[in-house]
Design a protein around this motif. Structure first.
Motif, mmCIF file in Angstrom:
data_model
loop_
_atom_site.group_PDB
_atom_site.id
_atom_site.type_symbol
_atom_site.label_atom_id
_atom_site.label_comp_id
_atom_site.label_asym_id
_atom_site.label_seq_id
_atom_site.Cartn_x
_atom_site.Cartn_y
_atom_site.Cartn_z
ATOM 1 N N PRO A 124 4.382 -4.326 -3.625
ATOM 2 C CA PRO A 124 3.935 -3.789 -2.332
ATOM 3 C C PRO A 124 4.932 -2.877 -1.630
ATOM 4 C CG PRO A 124 4.497 -6.122 -2.163
ATOM 5 C CD PRO A 124 4.513 -5.787 -3.616
ATOM 6 N N HIS A 125 6.197 -2.953 -1.984
ATOM 7 C CA HIS A 125 7.215 -2.146 -1.315
ATOM 8 C C HIS A 125 7.656 -0.943 -2.150
ATOM 9 C CE1 HIS A 125 7.404 -5.314 1.632
ATOM 10 N NE2 HIS A 125 7.729 -6.208 0.696
ATOM 11 N N HIS A 126 6.984 -0.734 -3.281
ATOM 12 C CA HIS A 126 7.337 0.400 -4.135
ATOM 13 C C HIS A 126 6.946 1.705 -3.453
ATOM 14 C CE1 HIS A 126 7.575 2.984 -7.683
ATOM 15 N NE2 HIS A 126 8.242 2.014 -8.286
ATOM 16 N N LYS A 127 7.723 2.757 -3.701
ATOM 17 C CA LYS A 127 7.472 4.048 -3.036
ATOM 18 C C LYS A 127 6.136 4.658 -3.454
ATOM 19 C CE LYS A 127 10.195 6.643 -6.460
ATOM 20 N NZ LYS A 127 11.351 7.558 -6.647
ATOM 21 N N VAL A 128 5.591 4.235 -4.596
ATOM 22 C CA VAL A 128 4.283 4.736 -5.029
ATOM 23 C C VAL A 128 3.207 4.412 -4.000
ATOM 24 C CG1 VAL A 128 2.458 4.429 -6.768
ATOM 25 C CG2 VAL A 128 4.843 4.653 -7.486
ATOM 26 N N ASN A 129 3.375 3.300 -3.283
ATOM 27 C CA ASN A 129 2.374 2.881 -2.295
ATOM 28 C C ASN A 129 2.406 3.728 -1.022
ATOM 29 O OD1 ASN A 129 1.384 0.634 -3.826
ATOM 30 N ND2 ASN A 129 3.260 -0.461 -3.305
ATOM 31 N N PHE A 130 3.379 4.591 -0.899
ATOM 32 C CA PHE A 130 3.532 5.366 0.331
ATOM 33 C C PHE A 130 3.407 6.869 0.088
ATOM 34 C CE2 PHE A 130 6.027 1.450 0.618
ATOM 35 C CZ PHE A 130 5.408 0.843 1.708
ATOM 36 N N ILE A 131 2.774 7.246 -1.033
ATOM 37 C CA ILE A 131 2.588 8.668 -1.300
ATOM 38 C C ILE A 131 1.567 9.250 -0.322
ATOM 39 C CG2 ILE A 131 3.171 8.413 -3.733
ATOM 40 C CD1 ILE A 131 0.195 8.627 -4.377
ATOM 41 N N SER A 132 1.681 10.529 -0.055
ATOM 42 C CA SER A 132 0.774 11.207 0.875
ATOM 43 C C SER A 132 -0.518 11.591 0.167
ATOM 44 C CB SER A 132 1.448 12.452 1.441
ATOM 45 O OG SER A 132 1.677 13.398 0.402
ATOM 46 N N LEU A 133 -1.492 12.008 0.970
ATOM 47 C CA LEU A 133 -2.754 12.481 0.397
ATOM 48 C C LEU A 133 -2.515 13.728 -0.465
ATOM 49 C CD1 LEU A 133 -5.290 12.058 3.346
ATOM 50 C CD2 LEU A 133 -4.983 10.602 1.348
ATOM 51 N N ARG A 134 -1.577 14.564 -0.038
ATOM 52 C CA ARG A 134 -1.251 15.764 -0.820
ATOM 53 C C ARG A 134 -0.701 15.373 -2.195
ATOM 54 N NH1 ARG A 134 -0.100 21.061 0.549
ATOM 55 N NH2 ARG A 134 -0.253 20.504 2.762
ATOM 56 N N GLN A 135 0.163 14.366 -2.223
ATOM 57 C CA GLN A 135 0.713 13.913 -3.502
ATOM 58 C C GLN A 135 -0.361 13.271 -4.375
ATOM 59 O OE1 GLN A 135 3.794 11.526 -1.600
ATOM 60 N NE2 GLN A 135 5.392 12.811 -2.523
ATOM 61 N N ALA A 136 -1.264 12.511 -3.741
ATOM 62 C CA ALA A 136 -2.380 11.922 -4.494
ATOM 63 C C ALA A 136 -3.272 13.018 -5.067
ATOM 64 C CB ALA A 136 -3.185 10.987 -3.598
ATOM 65 N N GLY A 137 -3.485 14.072 -4.264
ATOM 66 C CA GLY A 137 -4.256 15.211 -4.757
ATOM 67 C C GLY A 137 -3.566 15.894 -5.923
ATOM 68 N N GLY A 138 -2.228 15.937 -5.874
ATOM 69 C CA GLY A 138 -1.474 16.516 -6.982
ATOM 70 C C GLY A 138 -1.634 15.704 -8.257
ATOM 71 N N ILE A 139 -1.635 14.375 -8.125
ATOM 72 C CA ILE A 139 -1.856 13.500 -9.290
ATOM 73 C C ILE A 139 -3.245 13.742 -9.865
ATOM 74 C CG2 ILE A 139 -2.136 11.094 -10.011
ATOM 75 C CD1 ILE A 139 0.017 10.370 -7.937
ATOM 76 N N ALA A 140 -4.237 13.876 -8.966
ATOM 77 C CA ALA A 140 -5.606 14.142 -9.419
ATOM 78 C C ALA A 140 -5.681 15.472 -10.166
ATOM 79 C CB ALA A 140 -6.562 14.149 -8.225
ATOM 80 N N CYS A 141 -4.984 16.485 -9.658
ATOM 81 C CA CYS A 141 -4.977 17.796 -10.337
ATOM 82 C C CYS A 141 -4.335 17.699 -11.717
ATOM 83 C CB CYS A 141 -4.231 18.822 -9.483
ATOM 84 S SG CYS A 141 -5.120 19.325 -7.994
ATOM 85 N N ILE A 142 -3.259 16.918 -11.825
ATOM 86 C CA ILE A 142 -2.606 16.746 -13.126
ATOM 87 C C ILE A 142 -3.562 16.089 -14.116
ATOM 88 C CG2 ILE A 142 -0.791 15.459 -14.326
ATOM 89 C CD1 ILE A 142 0.964 15.865 -11.835
ATOM 90 N N ILE A 143 -4.323 15.087 -13.652
ATOM 91 C CA ILE A 143 -5.306 14.418 -14.522
ATOM 92 C C ILE A 143 -6.346 15.417 -14.998
ATOM 93 C CG2 ILE A 143 -7.145 12.679 -14.606
ATOM 94 C CD1 ILE A 143 -5.453 10.959 -12.728
#
Length: 319
Positions: A124-143
């Motif tokens: 629960p305290h990992h930095k992955v849990n605090f990524i922004s929507l922009r970063q999540a969108g970047g992950i989606a684009c990579i997929i």
């Protein structure tokens, strides 16, 4: 050898049994999948302020389903014509590309949702849990970029086979010596099942084991367990029949022409398994509901609002 010049280790045959069973199945999946995904898209797009990285992945899962829903009518038409493809070589390639991208992207975003649940619960305290929507969108684009890049061979290879005055559009066929692009297609087809399966099983086990952790909200934990288990179940219902019959077909193909009868029988089973593969667009709304409490509440509110509007219209008609 057929009229298109492609060498096969077994003579290509039409599958009338498949053409009698598959069309009604695909039509039902289309009729059920379209309204479910349209409603999901409406909910996501009308509540932008409530988005989280998890919602970004779910939205992209909806978009992947629309690739299938756009392509499916052409496959239905082909099956109704006993596999006679009337839309030409270019659209044969594009259609298979879109269908394969749907499969790959669906698997990719299912896995992304499961991994997101895993980090939320187990770390629960990992930095992955605090990524922004922009970063999540970047992950989606990579997929999306990865998925489309791996499926490009379908656009570069002739998938239209002419035999007995019938044009058959297949990405899996009894090629005696498949091209490098077709071999890559086969490799991706197998790898994109087993690699995500390992990730999904790992996430499921780790999240379930966290039930013994007294410091975690049990209600939140049970929701995460249900979410990942639903993904694992839908993943296997939709994709295991295709991978099982597909790998069996590749094995029989290596045994040579002595096993042509078994190869053709397995080919029919593989074609029928497509019905399970395309079922993912119909079942994905269950993932949205189990993966997001917010989405479930919005769906209930939307259905309640829709029901009240319909009731008022009926009452006005009666008056």
């Amino acid at each position: 050898m057929n009229s298109s010049g492609i060498v096969h280790h077994c003579n290509l045959t039409i599958q009338p049994l498949v053409s009698s069973i598959l069309p009604p199945v695909l039509i039902i999946e289309l009729l059920l999948g379209l309204p479910g995904n349209l409603m999901a898209l409406w909910v996501f797009c009308h509540h932008l302020q409530s988005w989280t990285p998890n919602i970004v992945y779910l939205l992209n899962l909806v978009l992947a389903d629309f690739l299938l829903l756009v392509s499916l009518p052409f496959r239905i038409n082909s099956q109704l014509r006993l596999e006679n493809w009337i839309f030409g070589d270019a659209w044969c390639r594009i259609n298979h590309f879109m269908l394969s991208v749907n499969r790959s992207a669906s698997i990719g975003f299912m896995t992304a949702v499961a991994v997101d649940r895993y980090f939320k619960v187990v770390h629960p305290h990992h930095k992955v849990n605090f990524i922004s929507l922009r970063q999540a969108g970047g992950i989606a684009c990579i997929i999306w970029v990865l998925v489309m890049s791996l499926r490009l061979p379908l656009l570069m290879n002739n998938l239209l086979i002419e035999t007995n005055n019938v044009s058959v559009c297949r990405s899996f066929s009894s090629y005696k010596d498949p091209s490098l692009g077709i071999k890559l297609h086969y490799l991706v087809f197998v790898a994109e099942y087993f690699l995500p399966l390992v990730v999904l099983v790992f996430c499921s086990i780790r999240i379930t084991c966290s039930l013994n952790n007294c410091q975690i909200d049990k209600k939140k934990l049970k929701r995460a367990v249900r979410s990942v288990l639903v993904i694992v179940v839908i993943f296997n219902i939709c994709f295991f029949p295709g991978i099982a019959t597909g790998m069996t077909g590749l094995y029989l193909q290596k045994l040579g022409s002595d096993y042509c009868d078994a190869y053709r029988l397995n080919g029919q089973l593989f074609s029928l398994s497509i019905g399970f593969t395309y079922l993912n667009s119909t079942l994905d709304p269950f993932i949205y509901c189990f993966s997001s409490t917010w989405f479930r509440k919005e769906i209930k509110r939307t259905l309640k609002l829709f029901g009240s509007v319909v009731l008022r219209l009926i009452c006005c008609d009666i008056q």
